[in-house]
Structure formats: C-alpha cells, structure tokens
Design a protein around this motif. Structure first.
Motif, PDB file in Angstrom:
ATOM      1  N   HIS A   1       5.547  19.556  -4.824  1.00  0.00           N
ATOM      2  CA  HIS A   1       5.194  19.172  -3.462  1.00  0.00           C
ATOM      3  C   HIS A   1       4.308  17.928  -3.499  1.00  0.00           C
ATOM      4  O   HIS A   1       3.090  18.015  -3.468  1.00  0.00           O
ATOM      5  N   ARG A   2       4.939  16.774  -3.619  1.00  0.00           N
ATOM      6  CA  ARG A   2       4.200  15.520  -3.705  1.00  0.00           C
ATOM      7  C   ARG A   2       5.004  14.409  -3.034  1.00  0.00           C
ATOM      8  O   ARG A   2       6.112  14.638  -2.570  1.00  0.00           O
ATOM      9  N   GLY A   3       4.416  13.216  -3.020  1.00  0.00           N
ATOM     10  CA  GLY A   3       5.109  12.055  -2.475  1.00  0.00           C
ATOM     11  C   GLY A   3       5.527  12.269  -1.028  1.00  0.00           C
ATOM     12  O   GLY A   3       4.819  12.923  -0.246  1.00  0.00           O
TER      13      GLY A   3
ATOM     14  N   SER B   1       8.448  15.157 -19.418  1.00  0.00           N
ATOM     15  CA  SER B   1       7.218  15.136 -18.631  1.00  0.00           C
ATOM     16  C   SER B   1       6.298  14.077 -19.236  1.00  0.00           C
ATOM     17  O   SER B   1       5.991  14.127 -20.416  1.00  0.00           O
ATOM     18  N   ARG B   2       5.887  13.115 -18.422  1.00  0.00           N
ATOM     19  CA  ARG B   2       5.069  12.051 -19.005  1.00  0.00           C
ATOM     20  C   ARG B   2       3.697  12.550 -19.454  1.00  0.00           C
ATOM     21  O   ARG B   2       3.046  11.919 -20.259  1.00  0.00           O
ATOM     22  N   ASP B   3       3.272  13.692 -18.924  1.00  0.00           N
ATOM     23  CA  ASP B   3       1.976  14.227 -19.357  1.00  0.00           C
ATOM     24  C   ASP B   3       2.081  15.021 -20.656  1.00  0.00           C
ATOM     25  O   ASP B   3       1.079  15.308 -21.288  1.00  0.00           O
TER      26      ASP B   3
ATOM     27  N   ILE C   1      11.682   3.369  -5.574  1.00  0.00           N
ATOM     28  CA  ILE C   1      12.896   3.977  -6.112  1.00  0.00           C
ATOM     29  C   ILE C   1      12.462   4.565  -7.447  1.00  0.00           C
ATOM     30  O   ILE C   1      12.247   3.848  -8.426  1.00  0.00           O
ATOM     31  N   GLU C   2      12.224   5.870  -7.451  1.00  0.00           N
ATOM     32  CA  GLU C   2      11.689   6.506  -8.659  1.00  0.00           C
ATOM     33  C   GLU C   2      12.308   7.872  -8.933  1.00  0.00           C
ATOM     34  O   GLU C   2      12.007   8.510  -9.934  1.00  0.00           O
ATOM     35  N   VAL C   3      13.160   8.307  -8.024  1.00  0.00           N
ATOM     36  CA  VAL C   3      13.920   9.536  -8.245  1.00  0.00           C
ATOM     37  C   VAL C   3      15.344   9.074  -8.559  1.00  0.00           C
ATOM     38  O   VAL C   3      15.875   8.230  -7.832  1.00  0.00           O
TER      39      VAL C   3
ATOM     40  N   ASN D   1       7.874   4.649 -13.972  1.00  0.00           N
ATOM     41  CA  ASN D   1       7.216   5.757 -14.685  1.00  0.00           C
ATOM     42  C   ASN D   1       7.928   7.066 -14.323  1.00  0.00           C
ATOM     43  O   ASN D   1       8.374   7.821 -15.190  1.00  0.00           O
ATOM     44  N   ASP D   2       8.028   7.315 -13.020  1.00  0.00           N
ATOM     45  CA  ASP D   2       8.715   8.533 -12.591  1.00  0.00           C
ATOM     46  C   ASP D   2      10.203   8.454 -12.874  1.00  0.00           C
ATOM     47  O   ASP D   2      10.821   9.460 -13.243  1.00  0.00           O
ATOM     48  N   LEU D   3      10.781   7.272 -12.696  1.00  0.00           N
ATOM     49  CA  LEU D   3      12.232   7.142 -12.925  1.00  0.00           C
ATOM     50  C   LEU D   3      12.564   7.470 -14.386  1.00  0.00           C
ATOM     51  O   LEU D   3      13.567   8.125 -14.674  1.00  0.00           O
TER      52      LEU D   3
ATOM     53  N   ILE E   1       0.858  -1.194   0.000  1.00  0.00           N
ATOM     54  CA  ILE E   1       0.000   0.000   0.000  1.00  0.00           C
ATOM     55  C   ILE E   1       0.886   1.232   0.000  1.00  0.00           C
ATOM     56  O   ILE E   1       1.725   1.418   0.880  1.00  0.00           O
ATOM     57  N   ARG E   2       0.707   2.063  -1.023  1.00  0.00           N
ATOM     58  CA  ARG E   2       1.524   3.267  -1.124  1.00  0.00           C
ATOM     59  C   ARG E   2       0.826   4.433  -0.443  1.00  0.00           C
ATOM     60  O   ARG E   2      -0.352   4.707  -0.703  1.00  0.00           O
ATOM     61  N   LEU E   3       1.547   5.130   0.403  1.00  0.00           N
ATOM     62  CA  LEU E   3       0.994   6.315   1.061  1.00  0.00           C
ATOM     63  C   LEU E   3       0.789   7.405   0.003  1.00  0.00           C
ATOM     64  O   LEU E   3       1.367   7.344  -1.089  1.00  0.00           O
ATOM     65  N   LEU E   4      -0.031   8.381   0.326  1.00  0.00           N
ATOM     66  CA  LEU E   4      -0.469   9.388  -0.664  1.00  0.00           C
ATOM     67  C   LEU E   4       0.697   9.999  -1.455  1.00  0.00           C
ATOM     68  O   LEU E   4       1.709  10.372  -0.887  1.00  0.00           O
ATOM     69  N   ASP E   5       0.501  10.113  -2.755  1.00  0.00           N
ATOM     70  CA  ASP E   5       1.586  10.553  -3.634  1.00  0.00           C
ATOM     71  C   ASP E   5       1.356  11.859  -4.414  1.00  0.00           C
ATOM     72  O   ASP E   5       2.255  12.686  -4.513  1.00  0.00           O
ATOM     73  N   PRO E   6       0.179  12.082  -5.015  1.00  0.00           N
ATOM     74  CA  PRO E   6       0.087  13.236  -5.939  1.00  0.00           C
ATOM     75  C   PRO E   6       0.095  14.598  -5.254  1.00  0.00           C
ATOM     76  O   PRO E   6      -0.228  14.690  -4.063  1.00  0.00           O
TER      77      PRO E   6
HETATM   78 MG    MG Z   1       5.591   7.451  -9.300  1.00  0.00          MG
END
Ligand code: MG
Ligand code: PEP
Length: 406
Positions: free
Chosen positions: A196-198, A309-311, A275-277, A299-301, A148-153
């Motif tokens: 300001h995320r993750g 930017s993936r968007d 591990i995404e940074v 995705n972030d890595l 379970i991942r804690l809040l990210d966006p």
């Molecule tokens: Mg990510």
C-alpha cells in the motif's frame, strides 16, 4: 544492503570487521570510493576548480541530454545548481515529514485517523510546512523545472517500531495505546515495496495528495506574486494502470484549478507520472493519455522486473557477482537486456500516443555512465541523479552524444 553490519539497536552500536561504532561516534565517508573510515578525518570542501568548470562547460557543448538532480532540500538544490544541474528531476516529499517532531506527529495523526474528516484535520496541520518546503526549493531553482513527487512510501515507515516509542506516540496523540498498537499492526505488510504505497495511497487516502498539490500551487502563486519564475511539475508515483493515472490526474487537476482560481493567477503545472512498475511500461500509450511527462523510476523498475527486493539483495548479490550469474549489480548499472527493453517499449508507446512527450529518468542509474549512454540512445530528454553525480552524468551525456561511450 550493508549485510556485514551487526547492529545492536538496544545498545545503540554496530560492529563490522572487528570495529565497534556507537551512536554519536564520528565516521568519515568517501562517497566516491564507497569507503567508511572510523573517526573524523581531515577533509576539504569539494569546491569545483576553475579548470574543472571549463572542462565541464566544454562537455556541455557536446551533449543533448539534459541533466537534473534529485534533491528535496534547498541546500541540496543549491549544491546541485553549483554542480551544473538544469533542474530537479525528483523531489521526494517523504523526507520532509521527518524534518521536525511537529510534522511527524501530524503525519502520524493522519495515518492513525479513522475517517476522512480526521485525516483532513491532520493534513491541514501539515499544509503550512509543505508550503514552506516547496516555496524554498522553488525559490532556489528559480526559472528551472522542479519535479515534485507526491507521497510514495508505505505509511508504516512513519510509525515507530519500538513498544516504548509507540507508547509515547499514543500519549502525544491522546489515543489509547492498545488502539495505536492495533493500527500499527494492521499497517504491517509482508511485501511493503509491493504493498500500500505510491498512487495506491493517493487513491485510498486522497487527503494527503490534495494537501500536497494545494501547497505546491500556493507556493508557486506566492513566488509569482513576488516576481519570481517557479516551475513546478507534479509527479505521481507507482502508477501501473491507466485508470490510476486518469483518476489521480482528474483529482489533482481539480485541486489545481480550485487553488489557481482562488489565487487569481494564470498557472500551468504539468502533471506526469513515474514509470516504475513493469505494467506501466507495457501500457505506456494508455497512461500517456493522462500524463504530461514520464520519468522512469529505474530503482523500482529494476526491483520489480528482476523480482529482487532492493532492500534484501545484499544477501545474495555478492555471490551472484562473484560466480558470474550477474555481471553487474543491476541497481547500479541499468540492465539493458531486460529492464532496458521496458524502457524502450515505454518510450515508443508513450510518444506514439503523445508525440514529443517529455521523458526523463530519476532512478540511481541517472548518474551512472553506461546507463546514461543507454538513456541517450533511447531518446530520453533528461537524466536526474544525486547532486554529486551531476558532473559525471554531464560528461557521460557528452560522451554518449559524441559516440565515444560504451
Ligand atoms: Mg520508486
Ligand atoms: C525509483 O524507483 O527509481 C525512484 C526514483 O523512486 P524511489 O527510489 O524513491 O522509490
């Protein structure tokens, strides 16, 4: 990335290739081929046949990599199990807050709160919902790991954009409209994916992570009391430095210990990180001192390693592919030459510090065959992908192990 769509939000419709679609119109999607059809086509449920099951069982006997699924609802979790997932590798908690108006309003109250006390009040209202979310998903996945991942966006994603919607929200929360507008503006960022995320949120507004951790422990305790075998794992997103992980681990463990003691049970919940940074991959040995497991967020890595930017990649990627600047979309198929090096470095450094460290991957690449082959060769323990890609990953993992993959 769907840059060809002309969206008219006001008229609630879109146009593409001369076809106009309005809100409420039917569309039919072939997710395998990536084709969208106007209208409602006749479909059949995608139930795996007996032959398919036998074939997949054969493949399973020849793979080393475990295959998990990315899922955040009990329905998706059940579908993942049906397709052979051996656990959940990524349960994104952010979507849960959109499940009802009530939840979203409490989250918004938390976002707009001025101080820690007001944030705590708002998160307290979210706690029973999160407890239920976690209990249900852990119940479906009984006996299997659920990360379970804690809040990210970034928080602005939870606020409305339209002035009318902002106004309605101000009224519902009893906050002056001008104040709400000012706060929404203050939350706007130039590069929200780098903003300001993750874990940065978890460190600056710890109340939300505290609430989530407590809900996970309470849901686990409730299921244990009912004779079940829940196996949650808590994952911190977007860590880039040892100190971030050390502090969040300490705080998470403190909440965990407190609630476990109150519940009067024995409970071991691993606390790990994504591990995404890119920096996290380079200092993986330092981070591993405080992490029970790693999961690559490719995705972030990929986004941060390429600086794409993936968007927004849809604006130039087609041309890059057409002209051969890139051979493949790096968000689809892992870039072994660049991003892959960071994966290898992190595996080596992480396991040097913590021998036997469990390592998985939960970015979209977890369901793409050539990427799965690469992860197998890197010695990862599991890949995690969307439920419908689980069979693809199972087969690719077998091919990789048999040495018949690219
Ligand atoms: Mg990510
Ligand atoms: C990732 O970055 O690879 C990941 C799984 O997290 P998200 O896509 O939610 O950012």
């Amino acid at each position: 990335g769907a840059g060809a769509l002309e969206i008219d939000a006001r008229a609630r419709c879109l146009q593409c290739d001369g076809v106009r679609v309005s809100a409420g119109d039917w569309l039919t999607i072939d997710g395998g081929a990536g084709v969208v059809y106007a209208g409602r086509l006749r479909t059949v449920p995608g139930v795996p046949s007996e032959e398919f099951r036998r074939f997949m069982n054969l493949a399973d006997r020849h793979r080393r990599l475990q295959v998990r699924a990315n899922a955040e609802t009990p329905e998706d979790a059940a579908r993942a199990l049906e397709l052979g997932a051996q656990g959940i590798g990524l349960c994104r908690t952010e979507h849960m807050f959109f499940a009802s108006k009530d939840r979203l309003l409490s989250l918004r109250a938390m976002i707009l709160a001025d101080d820690s006390r007001a944030r705590e009040d708002a998160t307290r209202r979210l706690a029973p919902h999160q407890f239920e979310d976690f209990r249900e998903i852990l119940r479906v996945m009984d006996g299997l790991p659920v990360t379970i991942r804690l809040l990210d966006p970034p928080l602005h994603e939870f606020l409305p954009r339209e002035p009318a919607a902002l106004e309605a929200m101000a009224e519902q929360l009893g906050i002056p409209e001008a104040e709400v507008a000012a706060k929404a503006e203050a939350l706007a960022e130039f590069n929200p994916m780098l903003g300001h995320r993750g874990c940065r949120l978890g460190l600056t507004s710890p109340e939300i992570y505290d609430m989530q951790v407590e809900a996970i422990v309470r849901a686990t305790a409730a299921l244990k009391a009912a004779g079940r075998d829940p196996r949650p794992e808590i994952m911190v997103p977007l860590v880039g430095s040892e100190e971030e992980m050390a502090r969040l681990r300490e705080r998470t463990a403190a909440v965990l210990d407190r609630v476990v003691e109150q519940a009067g049970i024995e409970l071991e919940i691993p606390i790990g990180t994504m591990i995404e940074v890119p920096r996290a991959a380079l200092v993986a040995d330092h981070i591993a001192r405080h992490a029970d497991f790693f999961s690559f967020g490719t995705n972030d890595l990929t986004q941060m390693t390429f600086g794409f930017s993936r968007d927004d990649i849809g604006r130039f990627l087609p041309q890059y592919l057409e002209s051969g600047i890139l051979r493949k979309d790096p968000f689809e198929s892992l870039d072994r030459t660049g991003v892959g090096q960071l994966v290898e470095i992190a595996v080596e450094r992480g396991r040097k510090e913590r021998p036997g460290l469990k390592i998985g991957i939960c970015g979209e690449h977890g369901g793409e065959p050539t990427s799965v082959t690469f992860f197998h060769r890197c010695g990862l323990d599991y890949v995690s992908c969307s439920p419908y890609r689980v069979p693809v990953a199972r087969l690719a993992a077998a091919h990789a192990n048999l040495g018949v993959a690219e």
